[in-house]
Design a protein around this motif. Structure first.
Motif, PDB file in Angstrom:
ATOM      1  N   GLY A  42       0.777  -1.159   0.370  1.00 13.62           N
ATOM      2  CA  GLY A  42      -0.362   0.116   0.458  1.00 13.62           C
ATOM      3  C   GLY A  42       0.755   0.829   0.065  1.00 13.62           C
ATOM      4  N   ILE A  43       1.885   1.049   0.441  1.00 14.89           N
ATOM      5  CA  ILE A  43       3.114   2.714   0.976  1.00 14.89           C
ATOM      6  C   ILE A  43       3.256   2.379  -0.392  1.00 14.89           C
ATOM      7  CG2 ILE A  43       5.246   3.354   1.611  1.00 14.89           C
ATOM      8  CD1 ILE A  43       4.064   1.320   4.461  1.00 14.89           C
ATOM      9  N   ALA A  44       3.974   1.502  -0.940  1.00 18.68           N
ATOM     10  CA  ALA A  44       4.822   1.242  -2.693  1.00 18.68           C
ATOM     11  C   ALA A  44       3.726   2.184  -3.492  1.00 18.68           C
ATOM     12  CB  ALA A  44       5.054   0.232  -3.772  1.00 18.68           C
ATOM     13  N   VAL A  45       2.301   1.596  -3.230  1.00 15.84           N
ATOM     14  CA  VAL A  45       1.050   2.030  -4.462  1.00 15.84           C
ATOM     15  C   VAL A  45       0.499   3.641  -4.437  1.00 15.84           C
ATOM     16  CG1 VAL A  45      -1.086   2.104  -4.646  1.00 15.84           C
ATOM     17  CG2 VAL A  45       0.401  -0.065  -4.247  1.00 15.84           C
ATOM     18  N   VAL A  46       0.743   3.669  -2.999  1.00 17.09           N
ATOM     19  CA  VAL A  46       0.509   5.323  -2.897  1.00 17.09           C
ATOM     20  C   VAL A  46       1.715   6.248  -2.839  1.00 17.09           C
ATOM     21  CG1 VAL A  46       0.687   7.522  -0.073  1.00 17.09           C
ATOM     22  CG2 VAL A  46      -0.780   4.963  -0.989  1.00 17.09           C
ATOM     23  N   ALA A  47       2.668   6.326  -2.936  1.00 19.16           N
ATOM     24  CA  ALA A  47       4.227   6.697  -3.941  1.00 19.16           C
ATOM     25  C   ALA A  47       4.467   6.527  -5.283  1.00 19.16           C
ATOM     26  CB  ALA A  47       5.791   6.073  -3.320  1.00 19.16           C
ATOM     27  N   ILE A  48       3.919   5.510  -5.374  1.00 14.20           N
ATOM     28  CA  ILE A  48       3.283   5.496  -7.303  1.00 14.20           C
ATOM     29  C   ILE A  48       2.408   6.668  -7.949  1.00 14.20           C
ATOM     30  CG2 ILE A  48       2.948   4.118  -9.289  1.00 14.20           C
ATOM     31  CD1 ILE A  48       4.210   1.624  -7.167  1.00 14.20           C
ATOM     32  N   MET A  49       1.184   6.549  -7.033  1.00 16.67           N
ATOM     33  CA  MET A  49      -0.125   7.439  -7.692  1.00 16.67           C
ATOM     34  C   MET A  49       0.474   9.391  -7.029  1.00 16.67           C
ATOM     35  SD  MET A  49      -2.098   5.438  -8.768  1.00 16.67           S
ATOM     36  CE  MET A  49      -3.063   6.874  -8.347  1.00 16.67           C
ATOM     37  N   GLY A  50       1.346   9.027  -6.316  1.00 17.55           N
ATOM     38  CA  GLY A  50       2.022  10.292  -5.691  1.00 17.55           C
ATOM     39  C   GLY A  50       2.521  11.088  -7.580  1.00 17.55           C
ATOM     40  N   ASP A  51       3.414   9.647  -7.801  1.00 15.13           N
ATOM     41  CA  ASP A  51       4.582  10.045  -8.346  1.00 15.13           C
ATOM     42  C   ASP A  51       3.830  10.905  -9.698  1.00 15.13           C
ATOM     43  OD1 ASP A  51       7.077  10.519  -9.503  1.00 15.13           O
ATOM     44  OD2 ASP A  51       6.763   8.053 -10.493  1.00 15.13           O
TER      45      ASP A  51
END
Length: 336
Positions: A42-51
């Protein structure tokens, strides 16, 4: 494609991290491995969505945050070595002080770098790579050139790829003009604000509002502030103001004068060339009539005083270049 591959690899790495965390947990730990996996992913997906949702990133801002954190951590480490003996008896208090000190120093360092990055225009860190490109220097706009409005059309042609700088003090002057009780000044000021908004809305225009107060600008007039700011940024002043042009040249600051650009782009008529012009009004001479070309160039026509309102074919006799523009002297032969 490269970003898609990078994000896929990042998700695989996140899965690997979750596996490492699960294998490191004690056997009697009351934590579900799937919860750890879901949390890390979930943290990884949030980072990708922010990018994805922040596509336009500035390397100077990213560098400011990165190096600010590094400097803050380094200062915290050095300072902690000095004060660690004071907290030797209380490990809990010492750890708390270390964390708070690191947090404060990181914030202060990042804040300072973000506020001063424009003075250095750094990439890695505070290093400016000198490029032998004449268009690299920023262009500092004054209020007259914004009110004029031609700068927006000129930038849209792609002639200028420089960064445009609108100083905060010049913007304040423009706002004061827009709020003036005089109707003409108010209209001019609002037009300037509309031109700025149009340029800011254009993704192809790099327009920045410079809002830092430099010590050398304190107490100076607006014109001198513009010149000193351009000198500080190693840029050029863009103006249509004759007096500002002179002040900038006195300080050896390059100037782009839109009036000079406009004059240089006007068509050149040589003696004995012919063209058509409409006579608008009588001239100062006894037989003179006055007409204007599409670009505003005034044409003084001998023998056309009685032809007001008519479009005539005239022949050029001479031209005169002045600071205000170009004048063309022509002759109309009524017998022709």
């Amino acid at each position: 494609m490269e970003l898609i591959i990078l994000r896929c690899v990042f998700l695989l790495c996140a899965g690997g991290v979750s596996w490492i965390i699960n294998t490191a947990l004690p056997s009697d730990a009351d934590i579900n491995p799937y919860v750890v996996f879901a949390g890390v992913m979930g943290i990884a997906v949030v980072a990708i969505m922010g990018d994805i949702f922040i596509p336009r990133k500035r390397i100077d801002s990213i560098s400011a945050v990165y190096f600010g954190v590094l400097i803050g951590i380094l200062l915290s480490y050095i300072l902690w070595i000095a004060i660690a003996p004071l907290f030797a008896q209380s490990l809990l208090v010492g750890n708390a002080v270390k964390l708070i000190m690191g947090m404060l120093l990181c914030y202060v360092c990042v804040s300072i770098l973000i506020q001063t990055k424009d003075d250095f225009r750094f990439l890695i860190p505070y290093v400016e790579f000198v490029r032998e490109v004449k268009g690299f220097k920023p262009l500092v706009l004054d209020t007259s050139v914004v009110i004029d409005g031609r700068i927006a059309d000129l930038v849209n042609t792609g002639v200028f790829d420089n960064q445009l700088i609108m100083p905060r003090f010049a913007l304040s002057e423009l706002q004061a003009i827009a709020d003036s009780s005089d109707k003409l000044r108010r209209v001019r000021g609002r037009r300037g604000l509309d031109v700025l908004n149009r340029m800011r809305a254009d993704d192809n225009v790099d327009l920045m509002i410079f809002d830092r107060d430099l010590p050398e600008l304190a107490g100076q007039t607006v014109d001198l502030k513009l010149v000193l700011l351009a000198k500080h940024l190693e840029g050029k002043v863009v103006t249509g103001d004759f007096n500002l042009n002179k002040v900038a040249k006195l300080h050896n600051v390059p100037v782009i004068n839109l009036n000079e650009i406009s004059n240089s782009l006007r068509p050149v008529y040589l003696p004995d060339e012919s063209f058509n012009v409409k006579i608008i009004k009588p001239g100062e001479g006894a037989e003179q009539g006055i007409g204007y070309l599409d670009d505003g160039t005034m044409v003084v026509v001998e023998g056309a005083r009685n032809r007001i309102g008519q479009e005539l074919e005239v022949r050029v006799t001479s031209t005169l270049q002045t600071n205000a523009g170009k004048m063309i002297f022509a002759k109309f032969d009524a017998r022709g």
